[in-house]
Design a protein around this motif. Structure first.
Motif, mmCIF file in Angstrom:
data_model
loop_
_atom_site.group_PDB
_atom_site.id
_atom_site.type_symbol
_atom_site.label_atom_id
_atom_site.label_comp_id
_atom_site.label_asym_id
_atom_site.label_seq_id
_atom_site.Cartn_x
_atom_site.Cartn_y
_atom_site.Cartn_z
ATOM 1 N N SER A 263 10.143 23.146 8.804
ATOM 2 C CA SER A 263 8.910 22.493 8.404
ATOM 3 C C SER A 263 9.301 20.558 8.408
ATOM 4 O O SER A 263 8.380 19.738 8.571
ATOM 5 C CB SER A 263 8.489 22.868 7.563
ATOM 6 N N ALA A 264 10.643 20.261 7.598
ATOM 7 C CA ALA A 264 10.873 18.881 7.132
ATOM 8 C C ALA A 264 11.000 18.386 8.395
ATOM 9 O O ALA A 264 10.706 16.851 8.279
ATOM 10 C CB ALA A 264 11.616 19.318 5.637
ATOM 11 N N ASP A 265 11.733 18.741 9.369
ATOM 12 C CA ASP A 265 11.898 18.033 10.610
ATOM 13 C C ASP A 265 10.402 17.814 11.262
ATOM 14 O O ASP A 265 10.356 16.043 11.623
ATOM 15 C CB ASP A 265 12.843 19.100 12.086
ATOM 16 N N LEU A 266 9.676 18.661 10.969
ATOM 17 C CA LEU A 266 8.831 18.045 11.841
ATOM 18 C C LEU A 266 7.695 16.880 11.212
ATOM 19 O O LEU A 266 7.196 16.392 11.993
ATOM 20 C CB LEU A 266 6.940 19.049 12.240
ATOM 21 N N LEU A 267 7.901 16.885 9.428
ATOM 22 C CA LEU A 267 7.324 15.837 8.792
ATOM 23 C C LEU A 267 7.948 15.051 9.267
ATOM 24 O O LEU A 267 7.329 13.262 9.607
ATOM 25 C CB LEU A 267 7.290 16.165 7.610
ATOM 26 N N GLU A 268 9.166 14.816 9.636
ATOM 27 C CA GLU A 268 9.369 13.794 9.442
ATOM 28 C C GLU A 268 9.528 12.519 10.423
ATOM 29 O O GLU A 268 9.613 11.795 11.114
ATOM 30 C CB GLU A 268 11.086 13.430 9.805
ATOM 31 N N HIS A 269 9.379 13.811 11.413
ATOM 32 C CA HIS A 269 8.832 13.011 13.819
ATOM 33 C C HIS A 269 7.793 12.804 13.290
ATOM 34 O O HIS A 269 7.693 11.525 14.109
ATOM 35 C CB HIS A 269 8.502 14.700 13.992
ATOM 36 N N TYR A 270 6.760 13.133 12.656
ATOM 37 C CA TYR A 270 5.420 11.867 11.901
ATOM 38 C C TYR A 270 5.660 11.244 11.034
ATOM 39 O O TYR A 270 4.483 10.317 10.183
ATOM 40 C CB TYR A 270 4.295 12.715 12.058
ATOM 41 N N GLN A 271 6.513 10.326 10.515
ATOM 42 C CA GLN A 271 7.197 9.883 8.772
ATOM 43 C C GLN A 271 6.295 8.151 9.812
ATOM 44 O O GLN A 271 5.973 7.385 10.828
ATOM 45 C CB GLN A 271 8.661 9.314 8.943
ATOM 46 N N TRP A 272 5.805 7.659 8.481
ATOM 47 C CA TRP A 272 4.682 6.466 8.432
ATOM 48 C C TRP A 272 3.954 6.205 9.403
ATOM 49 O O TRP A 272 3.178 5.679 10.208
ATOM 50 C CB TRP A 272 6.427 5.170 8.924
ATOM 51 N N GLY A 273 2.811 7.349 9.565
ATOM 52 C CA GLY A 273 2.239 7.655 9.850
ATOM 53 C C GLY A 273 1.868 7.484 12.032
ATOM 54 O O GLY A 273 0.632 6.905 12.791
ATOM 55 N N LYS A 274 3.558 7.267 12.547
ATOM 56 C CA LYS A 274 3.257 7.745 13.802
ATOM 57 C C LYS A 274 4.250 8.520 14.267
ATOM 58 O O LYS A 274 5.293 9.010 13.653
ATOM 59 C CB LYS A 274 3.571 5.858 14.251
ATOM 60 N N GLN A 275 4.603 8.981 15.498
ATOM 61 C CA GLN A 275 5.749 10.226 16.198
ATOM 62 C C GLN A 275 7.284 9.238 16.529
ATOM 63 O O GLN A 275 6.292 7.812 16.962
ATOM 64 C CB GLN A 275 4.878 10.467 17.175
ATOM 65 N N SER A 276 8.166 9.474 15.788
ATOM 66 C CA SER A 276 9.514 8.582 15.870
ATOM 67 C C SER A 276 10.206 9.313 17.210
ATOM 68 O O SER A 276 11.462 9.247 17.431
ATOM 69 C CB SER A 276 10.057 9.028 14.924
ATOM 70 N N VAL A 277 9.455 10.634 17.414
ATOM 71 C CA VAL A 277 10.314 11.788 18.621
ATOM 72 C C VAL A 277 9.524 12.062 19.951
ATOM 73 O O VAL A 277 8.255 11.886 20.014
ATOM 74 C CB VAL A 277 11.623 12.858 18.581
#
Length: 58
Positions: A19-33
């Motif tokens: 779940s934390a990984d998923l949140l990190e993917h969308y950090q700062w309002g944009k998808q990072s992966v």
């Protein structure tokens, strides 16, 4: 009884990490992966949730 607790605890920890990984993917309002990586994380999370659900039914 203690073994069942340990198994559920392990699943709960793995679910929290995914779940934390998923949140990190969308950090700062944009998808990072890539979308593919997000789908992989979601599939992993779904599999962990299903496994935990099975232990709760037993």
């Amino acid at each position: 009884m203690n073994e069942t607790f340990e198994i559920r605890n392990t699943f709960a920890k793995a679910i929290a990490i995914k779940s934390a990984d998923l949140l990190e993917h969308y950090q700062w309002g944009k998808q990072s992966v890539s979308d593919q990586e997000v789908l992989g994380t979601l599939n992993d999370l779904q599999a962990l949730l299903l496994e935990l659900q099975k232990t709760l039914r037993d």
